[in-house]
Design an enzyme around this catalytic site. Sequence first.
Site, PDB file in Angstrom:
ATOM      1  N   ASN A   1       0.871  -1.180   0.000  1.00 39.49           N
ATOM      2  CA  ASN A   1       0.000   0.000   0.000  1.00 39.49           C
ATOM      3  C   ASN A   1       0.906   1.228   0.000  1.00 39.49           C
ATOM      4  O   ASN A   1       1.520   1.543   1.015  1.00 39.49           O
ATOM      5  CB  ASN A   1      -0.877  -0.046   1.261  1.00 39.49           C
ATOM      6  CG  ASN A   1      -1.688   1.227   1.463  1.00 39.49           C
ATOM      7  OD1 ASN A   1      -1.760   2.072   0.575  1.00 39.49           O
ATOM      8  ND2 ASN A   1      -2.290   1.362   2.636  1.00 39.49           N
ATOM      9  N   TRP A   2       0.982   1.884  -1.152  1.00 40.29           N
ATOM     10  CA  TRP A   2       1.908   3.026  -1.270  1.00 40.29           C
ATOM     11  C   TRP A   2       1.327   4.302  -0.667  1.00 40.29           C
ATOM     12  O   TRP A   2       1.999   5.345  -0.652  1.00 40.29           O
ATOM     13  CB  TRP A   2       2.279   3.248  -2.747  1.00 40.29           C
ATOM     14  CG  TRP A   2       3.187   2.198  -3.300  1.00 40.29           C
ATOM     15  CD1 TRP A   2       3.714   1.124  -2.616  1.00 40.29           C
ATOM     16  CD2 TRP A   2       3.690   2.089  -4.637  1.00 40.29           C
ATOM     17  NE1 TRP A   2       4.516   0.371  -3.448  1.00 40.29           N
ATOM     18  CE2 TRP A   2       4.517   0.943  -4.690  1.00 40.29           C
ATOM     19  CE3 TRP A   2       3.526   2.849  -5.801  1.00 40.29           C
ATOM     20  CZ2 TRP A   2       5.169   0.544  -5.872  1.00 40.29           C
ATOM     21  CZ3 TRP A   2       4.186   2.458  -6.969  1.00 40.29           C
ATOM     22  CH2 TRP A   2       5.000   1.316  -6.992  1.00 40.29           C
ATOM     23  N   LYS A   3       0.100   4.250  -0.225  1.00 43.39           N
ATOM     24  CA  LYS A   3      -0.540   5.416   0.403  1.00 43.39           C
ATOM     25  C   LYS A   3      -0.337   6.673  -0.465  1.00 43.39           C
ATOM     26  O   LYS A   3      -0.323   6.578  -1.679  1.00 43.39           O
ATOM     27  CB  LYS A   3       0.000   5.622   1.825  1.00 43.39           C
ATOM     28  CG  LYS A   3      -0.092   4.341   2.658  1.00 43.39           C
ATOM     29  CD  LYS A   3       0.120   4.554   4.106  1.00 43.39           C
ATOM     30  CE  LYS A   3       0.086   3.207   4.823  1.00 43.39           C
ATOM     31  NZ  LYS A   3       0.137   3.324   6.250  1.00 43.39           N
TER      32      LYS A   3
ATOM     33  N   GLY B   1       2.548   1.605  10.940  1.00 40.79           N
ATOM     34  CA  GLY B   1       3.498   2.707  10.835  1.00 40.79           C
ATOM     35  C   GLY B   1       4.171   3.065  12.154  1.00 40.79           C
ATOM     36  O   GLY B   1       4.777   4.128  12.271  1.00 40.79           O
TER      37      GLY B   1
ATOM     38  N   HIS C   1      -9.388   0.662   5.020  1.00 41.95           N
ATOM     39  CA  HIS C   1      -8.103   0.826   5.705  1.00 41.95           C
ATOM     40  C   HIS C   1      -8.306   1.694   6.945  1.00 41.95           C
ATOM     41  O   HIS C   1      -9.114   2.634   6.927  1.00 41.95           O
ATOM     42  CB  HIS C   1      -7.086   1.472   4.755  1.00 41.95           C
ATOM     43  CG  HIS C   1      -5.698   1.453   5.309  1.00 41.95           C
ATOM     44  ND1 HIS C   1      -5.261   2.400   6.208  1.00 41.95           N
ATOM     45  CD2 HIS C   1      -4.673   0.597   5.123  1.00 41.95           C
ATOM     46  CE1 HIS C   1      -4.008   2.114   6.536  1.00 41.95           C
ATOM     47  NE2 HIS C   1      -3.624   1.028   5.891  1.00 41.95           N
TER      48      HIS C   1
ATOM     49  N   SER D   1       3.606  -2.784  10.328  1.00 39.48           N
ATOM     50  CA  SER D   1       5.057  -2.806  10.484  1.00 39.48           C
ATOM     51  C   SER D   1       5.691  -4.136  10.071  1.00 39.48           C
ATOM     52  O   SER D   1       6.600  -4.629  10.746  1.00 39.48           O
ATOM     53  CB  SER D   1       5.436  -2.422  11.918  1.00 39.48           C
ATOM     54  OG  SER D   1       4.968  -1.107  12.207  1.00 39.48           O
TER      55      SER D   1
ATOM     56  N   GLU E   1      -5.221  -5.651  10.423  1.00 39.35           N
ATOM     57  CA  GLU E   1      -4.213  -4.633  10.670  1.00 39.35           C
ATOM     58  C   GLU E   1      -4.492  -3.955  12.005  1.00 39.35           C
ATOM     59  O   GLU E   1      -5.292  -3.002  12.070  1.00 39.35           O
ATOM     60  CB  GLU E   1      -4.251  -3.581   9.560  1.00 39.35           C
ATOM     61  CG  GLU E   1      -3.965  -4.148   8.187  1.00 39.35           C
ATOM     62  CD  GLU E   1      -3.377  -3.085   7.272  1.00 39.35           C
ATOM     63  OE1 GLU E   1      -2.249  -3.276   6.816  1.00 39.35           O
ATOM     64  OE2 GLU E   1      -4.032  -2.058   7.060  1.00 39.35           O
TER      65      GLU E   1
ATOM     66  N   GLY F   1       2.773  -1.249   4.357  1.00 36.75           N
ATOM     67  CA  GLY F   1       2.823   0.176   4.046  1.00 36.75           C
ATOM     68  C   GLY F   1       4.268   0.606   3.811  1.00 36.75           C
ATOM     69  O   GLY F   1       4.821   0.461   2.724  1.00 36.75           O
ATOM     70  N   GLY F   2       4.904   1.093   4.866  1.00 32.89           N
ATOM     71  CA  GLY F   2       6.245   1.669   4.786  1.00 32.89           C
ATOM     72  C   GLY F   2       7.249   0.828   4.007  1.00 32.89           C
ATOM     73  O   GLY F   2       7.953   1.346   3.131  1.00 32.89           O
TER      74      GLY F   2
ATOM     75  N   GLU G   1      -6.726   4.079   8.138  1.00 29.67           N
ATOM     76  CA  GLU G   1      -6.545   5.523   7.918  1.00 29.67           C
ATOM     77  C   GLU G   1      -7.803   6.130   7.304  1.00 29.67           C
ATOM     78  O   GLU G   1      -8.143   7.276   7.577  1.00 29.67           O
ATOM     79  CB  GLU G   1      -5.306   5.776   7.039  1.00 29.67           C
ATOM     80  CG  GLU G   1      -4.034   5.542   7.849  1.00 29.67           C
ATOM     81  CD  GLU G   1      -2.826   5.131   7.036  1.00 29.67           C
ATOM     82  OE1 GLU G   1      -2.833   5.285   5.813  1.00 29.67           O
ATOM     83  OE2 GLU G   1      -1.870   4.621   7.656  1.00 29.67           O
TER      84      GLU G   1
HETATM   85  C1  PEP Z   1      -0.659  -0.229   6.223  1.00 32.50           C
HETATM   86  O1  PEP Z   1      -0.837   0.973   6.175  1.00 32.50           O
HETATM   87  O2  PEP Z   1      -1.481  -0.978   5.673  1.00 32.50           O
HETATM   88  C2  PEP Z   1       0.486  -0.728   6.950  1.00 32.50           C
HETATM   89  C3  PEP Z   1       0.475  -1.953   7.349  1.00 32.50           C
HETATM   90  O3  PEP Z   1       1.512   0.162   7.161  1.00 32.50           O
HETATM   91  P1  PEP Z   1       2.964  -0.180   7.779  1.00 32.50           P
HETATM   92  O4  PEP Z   1       3.457  -1.434   7.092  1.00 32.50           O
HETATM   93  O5  PEP Z   1       3.805   0.997   7.462  1.00 32.50           O
HETATM   94  O6  PEP Z   1       2.775  -0.402   9.239  1.00 32.50           O
END
Ligand code: PEP
Length: 253
Positions: free
Chosen positions: A11-13, A175, A97, A215, A169, A236-237, A99
Amino acid sequence: MNGRTPLIAGNWKMHKMGSQAVEAANQLKRLIEKATDVEVMIAPTYTALYQVAQVLKDSTIALGAQNLYWEKQGAFTGEISSEMLVDAGCSHVIIGHSERRQFFGETDASVNLKIQAALAAGLIPVFCIGETEAQREAGETFSVLDKQVRDGLKGFSFEDLSGLVVAYEPVWAIGTGKTATREQAQKVHQFIRSLLETLFDKPFAGSVRILYGGSVKPDNVRALMEMPDVDGALVGGASLDPETFSKLVFFNL
Ligand code: PEP
């Protein structure tokens, strides 16, 4: 063998300009050319979807969007329909998600409508659920997830939901660098699968891929993936850098 092909999804957000997204997709394509027995999906920002779709045309990497709106078309300024995502080259879409729930007022009811719209257009929904830190500390993890799953999937039959992907999640792990332990993840994934069995049936529950997100990094992915009900990761990251993300794709090496 449970018959579920692992899915590693990025997920490149709200990151990467069009040219950067194209470059990253090209790099990833080269890096994971030899990956077998794993599916990979990346979800760039809307404005890069079409460009990245052109890069991925001759690869096995699937393209996903990060959101959609449930109406087909009309006076909904700023929104994008599932048909538009298909038109841009998407096969998957992330829905619900944390967010979106946290910052954009998404609810279980809107998530339900979005899943419906995704399925109607032939998109695979990656349905996100997860508890906050306060909910976990209050011992509400399972009741929160129970409600998110029941309400998010309300009104569907298992035939409707064929191909569904669920992403667990925990909000406190997104994050933050805090990952759920693999035992915590397994316990929740097992709970989700048995809830799917109660709501639908055993073969369906056994076919749904349940991803862990929060993470996930090259140094913890393998341990998580060894758990019987962890079928992949939503990242994500660590998905932003193709080198790092490719290490997640090759989690079993
Ligand atoms: C996400 O936003 O779906 C996520 C899991 O982010 P991160 O891997 O950065 O925790």
